[in-house]
Design an enzyme around this catalytic site. Structure first.
Site, mmCIF file in Angstrom:
data_model
loop_
_atom_site.group_PDB
_atom_site.id
_atom_site.type_symbol
_atom_site.label_atom_id
_atom_site.label_comp_id
_atom_site.label_asym_id
_atom_site.label_seq_id
_atom_site.Cartn_x
_atom_site.Cartn_y
_atom_site.Cartn_z
ATOM 1 N N LYS A 83 15.809 7.732 -3.561
ATOM 2 C CA LYS A 83 14.480 6.376 -3.102
ATOM 3 C C LYS A 83 13.634 6.663 -2.705
ATOM 4 O O LYS A 83 13.996 7.956 -3.173
ATOM 5 C CB LYS A 83 15.357 5.776 -1.516
ATOM 6 C CG LYS A 83 15.649 6.631 -0.599
ATOM 7 C CD LYS A 83 16.212 6.559 0.506
ATOM 8 C CE LYS A 83 16.185 7.263 1.654
ATOM 9 N NZ LYS A 83 17.734 7.634 2.779
ATOM 10 N N ARG A 92 21.680 1.278 13.404
ATOM 11 C CA ARG A 92 21.365 0.468 12.178
ATOM 12 C C ARG A 92 22.133 -0.608 11.821
ATOM 13 O O ARG A 92 22.583 -1.144 12.052
ATOM 14 C CB ARG A 92 20.394 1.840 11.675
ATOM 15 C CG ARG A 92 19.562 2.378 12.312
ATOM 16 C CD ARG A 92 18.797 3.179 11.175
ATOM 17 N NE ARG A 92 19.486 3.692 9.731
ATOM 18 C CZ ARG A 92 18.686 4.586 9.191
ATOM 19 N NH1 ARG A 92 17.259 5.171 9.016
ATOM 20 N NH2 ARG A 92 19.728 4.547 8.245
ATOM 21 N N TYR A 111 -17.261 12.862 8.314
ATOM 22 C CA TYR A 111 -17.651 12.450 8.899
ATOM 23 C C TYR A 111 -17.344 12.577 10.026
ATOM 24 O O TYR A 111 -16.400 13.496 10.695
ATOM 25 C CB TYR A 111 -16.055 10.950 8.618
ATOM 26 C CG TYR A 111 -16.234 10.233 7.368
ATOM 27 C CD1 TYR A 111 -18.069 9.408 7.344
ATOM 28 C CD2 TYR A 111 -15.767 9.906 6.270
ATOM 29 C CE1 TYR A 111 -17.680 8.318 5.624
ATOM 30 C CE2 TYR A 111 -16.162 9.227 5.021
ATOM 31 C CZ TYR A 111 -16.997 8.765 4.942
ATOM 32 O OH TYR A 111 -16.782 8.098 4.145
ATOM 33 N N MET A 132 -11.199 9.890 2.364
ATOM 34 C CA MET A 132 -10.215 9.497 1.412
ATOM 35 C C MET A 132 -9.943 10.210 -0.215
ATOM 36 O O MET A 132 -8.926 9.800 -0.381
ATOM 37 C CB MET A 132 -11.113 7.776 1.041
ATOM 38 C CG MET A 132 -9.403 6.823 0.777
ATOM 39 S SD MET A 132 -10.575 5.618 -0.541
ATOM 40 C CE MET A 132 -10.674 4.294 1.171
HETATM 41 C C1 LIG Z 1 18.172 8.711 2.927
HETATM 42 C C2 LIG Z 1 19.258 8.451 3.260
HETATM 43 C C3 LIG Z 1 20.099 9.592 3.317
HETATM 44 C C4 LIG Z 1 19.631 10.632 2.435
HETATM 45 O O1 LIG Z 1 19.655 12.147 3.592
HETATM 46 P P1 LIG Z 1 18.881 12.978 3.344
HETATM 47 O O2 LIG Z 1 18.835 13.588 4.874
HETATM 48 O O3 LIG Z 1 17.669 13.002 2.195
HETATM 49 O O4 LIG Z 1 19.711 14.108 2.893
HETATM 50 C C5 LIG Z 1 21.633 9.784 3.252
HETATM 51 N N1 LIG Z 1 22.267 8.863 3.511
HETATM 52 C C6 LIG Z 1 21.484 6.758 4.312
HETATM 53 C C7 LIG Z 1 22.963 6.535 4.217
HETATM 54 C C8 LIG Z 1 20.390 7.486 3.422
HETATM 55 O O5 LIG Z 1 18.896 6.192 3.945
#
Ligand SMILES: *Cc1c(COP(=O)(O)O)cnc(C)c1O
Length: 391
Positions: free
Chosen positions: A37, A130, A260, A308
């Site tokens: 992701k 969650r 800055y 930036m």
């Molecule tokens: C992002 C995520 C993972 C991976 O977690 P890491 O700590 O990066 O290994 C696993 N399960 C869910 C549901 C996640 O959102």
């Protein structure tokens, strides 16, 4: 090696080795699902996915429908689980891309079925608070329903840990694990081919009992430590190097300032190097007067405010500093015997390594190599490189 204003070099061989390393950690035939992701935690989703699969991962996970689409467009055909919540249009897009989706309410099962159906995983909230249902009975009902609806195929049951990365945890991790294991055992008894999964990188590395049938590893795949320590301690190898170069060196006389807000004033005459990388590249402003950079194999302090597009480093009072003009500068990575890790940068920012690499913006080109050699054409990674040029 050529220099560039800001460049992220990704070693696909490191990602492969990290995955092989994780696979060796798995017991009882558990499979590795690589989490790619957020553009592979900033490393590039398609390239990271291909490297992870070459290293032993057998499936992938992402957070959004758009992320599955990108993987499919990149030619990736293995199972992809979308772990995040999906709006109705996103659900349709995810199913269209042949993704597996996460469900936890009966109503949502109907929506998946109405959108054409597909493969689902039922999420039990064992304490993360969650997504998923906290209610055992509801979770079990959703499992029964998922089995009953012809358009759906129940693939797995899952949960997610809140404190796996906290080694000083007060037992919450163990309680989550026990709560989930009890429920999952009952579900698995009714369907032996059910894929039970719970562990992120931290849980995978800390407790075999959390591995079940599959683990979902993200951070460790990229060679970063889920506990925020030196990744080498767990045999992990950072895959990303972030670099810039010394575009200018100039004398800053005593009493003069840089940047800055004049947040750095020279106490004595000193040479400042100007590096064309800044918060527009994801080198966060919180690093103002609060980071080191490697040039010529030595550490120099970042001084003044991060802008930036530029930062300044204090190269010291010796006029030989002017010879560093044009040199590569390492913000994350090795140079000589010196090393700066994403974990170090995270500590300075009072955040976690995840956020450091995710923050690197699309303005920074990602260049891929295999232990310093260009990716071969024709090999899987070569094909990926061809695909990568369109990003
Ligand atoms: C992002 C995520 C993972 C991976 O977690 P890491 O700590 O990066 O290994 C696993 N399960 C869910 C549901 C996640 O959102």
């Amino acid at each position: 090696m050529s220099v560039a204003r800001a460049q992220a070099r990704i070693n696909v061989a490191a990602i492969e080795r990290n995955c092989s390393r994780l696979c060796k950690e798995l017991h009882g035939g558990a499979a590795l699902c690589a989490v790619v992701k957020a553009d592979g935690y900033g490393h590039g989703a398609v390239q990271s996915a291909m490297a992870a699969l070459a290293g032993g991962a057998t499936s992938l996970a992402v957070a959004s429908a758009e992320e599955v689409r990108e993987l499919r467009q990149g030619g990736i055909r293995v199972p992809v689980l979308v772990m995040g919540a999906l709006s109705p249009s996103e659900l349709a897009q995810a199913l269209d891309a042949d993704a597996e989706v996460v469900v936890w309410r009966e109503q949502y099962l109907k929506e998946v079925a109405a959108a054409g159906g597909g493969r689902v995983h039922v999420k039990f909230d064992s304490g993360m608070g969650r997504l998923g249902t906290r209610d055992h009975a509801e979770a079990s009902r959703v499992v029964q329903e998922a089995r009953r609806i012809p358009a759906l195929q129940l693939v797995g049951v899952m949960t997610h840990f809140a404190t796996a990365d906290d080694l000083k945890d007060d037992g919450f991790f163990m309680r989550q694990l026990a709560t989930f294991a009890n429920w999952a055992r009952a579900m698995k008894a009714e369907q032996p081919d059910l894929v039970v999964h719970a562990a992120n990188s931290a849980a995978t590395l800390r407790d075999r009992e959390a591995q079940f049938d599959m683990v979902r590893c993200g951070i460790a795949v990229y060679g970063m430590d889920p506990f925020g320590r030196d990744p080498g301690g767990r045999g992990l190898e950072p895959a990303m190097e972030l670099s810039s170069y010394v575009a200018e060196v100039k004398l800053c006389p005593a009493g003069e300032s840089t940047g800055y807000g004049r947040r750095f004033t020279a106490e004595q005459d000193t040479y400042l190097g100007v590096l064309p990388i800044g918060y527009g590249d994801g080198w966060r402003r919180g690093l103002s007067n609060n980071a080191d950079v490697l040039v010529g194999g030595r550490r120099y302090p970042l001084v003044g405010t991060v802008s930036m597009d530029n930062i300044t480093v204090d190269l010291g009072g010796d006029p030989s500093a002017t010879k560093l003009r044009g040199d590569r500068a390492i913000l994350i990575g090795f140079q000589g015997t010196e090393r700066i890790t994403a974990e170090e940068v995270a500590r300075r920012l009072d955040t976690i390594n995840y956020e450091v690499t995710c923050a690197i913006t699309p303005r920074v080109p990602r260049d891929y190599h295999r232990d310093g050699r260009p990716l071969e054409e024709g090999a899987p990674q070569g094909r990926a490189q061809a695909l990568g040029t369109s990003r």
